[in-house]
Write a protein that holds these residues in place. Structure first.
Motif, mmCIF file in Angstrom:
data_model
loop_
_atom_site.group_PDB
_atom_site.id
_atom_site.type_symbol
_atom_site.label_atom_id
_atom_site.label_comp_id
_atom_site.label_asym_id
_atom_site.label_seq_id
_atom_site.Cartn_x
_atom_site.Cartn_y
_atom_site.Cartn_z
ATOM 1 N N THR A 165 -1.234 3.815 13.733
ATOM 2 C CA THR A 165 -0.311 4.155 12.652
ATOM 3 C C THR A 165 0.401 5.449 13.013
ATOM 4 N N LEU A 166 1.722 5.453 12.853
ATOM 5 C CA LEU A 166 2.550 6.637 13.049
ATOM 6 C C LEU A 166 3.188 6.983 11.710
ATOM 7 N N VAL A 174 4.547 1.887 11.727
ATOM 8 C CA VAL A 174 5.314 3.134 11.634
ATOM 9 C C VAL A 174 5.887 3.237 10.232
ATOM 10 N N ALA A 175 5.674 4.373 9.581
ATOM 11 C CA ALA A 175 6.150 4.539 8.212
ATOM 12 C C ALA A 175 6.617 5.969 7.984
ATOM 13 N N GLN A 176 7.522 6.093 7.016
ATOM 14 C CA GLN A 176 8.051 7.391 6.624
ATOM 15 C C GLN A 176 7.810 7.593 5.132
ATOM 16 N N ARG A 211 -1.563 8.855 -0.860
ATOM 17 C CA ARG A 211 -0.428 7.959 -0.595
ATOM 18 C C ARG A 211 -0.310 7.665 0.897
ATOM 19 N N LEU A 212 -0.451 8.674 1.718
ATOM 20 C CA LEU A 212 -0.371 8.462 3.162
ATOM 21 C C LEU A 212 -1.524 7.601 3.662
ATOM 22 N N GLY A 239 5.885 -2.033 4.979
ATOM 23 C CA GLY A 239 7.238 -1.514 4.989
ATOM 24 C C GLY A 239 7.349 -0.154 5.636
ATOM 25 N N PHE A 240 8.586 0.258 5.886
ATOM 26 C CA PHE A 240 8.832 1.492 6.618
ATOM 27 C C PHE A 240 8.961 2.704 5.704
#
Length: 221
Positions: free
Chosen positions: A133-134, A177-179, A201-202, A211-212
């Motif tokens: 995970t990024l 990968v998520a922001q 949340r992270l 989702g991203f």
């Protein structure tokens, strides 16, 4: 045991996120410029029986960041989760008409070269694990340019583009990968943007892999 690596370790969101992933059973690699602060955070996590270690590095120094991440992997075990969330410097935030080409060198190194360096350092290990995970944490200027903080707005937008491309390119390899966009200040008394709430949340984003782009709370009008 796999490792949660935090680039931009601080005593607010960083410490809360490190604790959340540590409690879940991950070793914690703390990466930041200040060795004394890293020692304090490591000691605090140790009181919660979390295995943690600090690795001093400056995200503006590609070599030191790469060295820190490789040392973290050697010391603690394979890095499964990378969080990139250093706090931008105040001098990145000039008004757009006062921002010269030279003023963009540091913000772009901070928000583009830094993430690219970090990803390249951890990606081989994630591929060997078969998962990863990024996580990228940004303010609202990443998605809504703010002319009062031009350097950060430009650099965050570039970081967002890079992270979005990574999301599409790595999905098939089981690397998510998520922001997370945090529109306002991170405050202990905030219902949506306190360090503990954002840390959870992270962690949820890491687990759910859905989702991203995510928002801590809706963007203000």
């Amino acid at each position: 045991m796999t490792t949660f690596a935090l680039v931009g370790a601080g005593t607010g969101l960083g410490l809360a996120t490190a604790r959340r992933f540590g409690v879940a059973g991950h070793a914690v690699a703390l990466i930041a410029r200040n060795p004394e602060r890293l020692e304090e955070m490591t000691a605090e996590l140790a009181r919660d029986e979390i295995q943690a270690c600090g690795f001093p590095a400056d995200v503006l120094d590609i070599e030191s960041l790469t060295t820190a991440l490789h040392a973290a992997e050697t010391t603690l075990g394979p890095i499964e989760i990378l969080q990139y969330s250093p706090v931008p410097r105040a001098d990145f935030m000039k008004p757009v008409l006062d921002t010269s080409a030279d003023d963009l060198d540091a913000p772009l190194s901070f928000s583009v070269k830094g993430p690219v360096t970090a990803v390249h350092a951890v990606l081989p290990g994630m591929r060997e694990l078969g998962r990863g995970t990024l996580l990228f944490v940004n303010g609202s200027s990443a998605v809504r340019p703010n002319p009062n903080v031009a350097g950060t707005s430009i650099a965050f937008a570039a970081e967002s583009a890079y992270a979005s491309m990574l999301h599409d390119a790595l999905t098939a390899e089981n690397i998510h990968v998520a922001q997370l966009i945090v529109p306002g200040a991170i405050r202990p008394d905030s219902a949506h943007s306190s360090p503990d709430v954002l840390a959870q949340r992270l962690f949820d984003i890491h687990q759910q892999r859905d989702g991203f782009r995510h928002y801590a709370e809706p963007l203000p009008d």
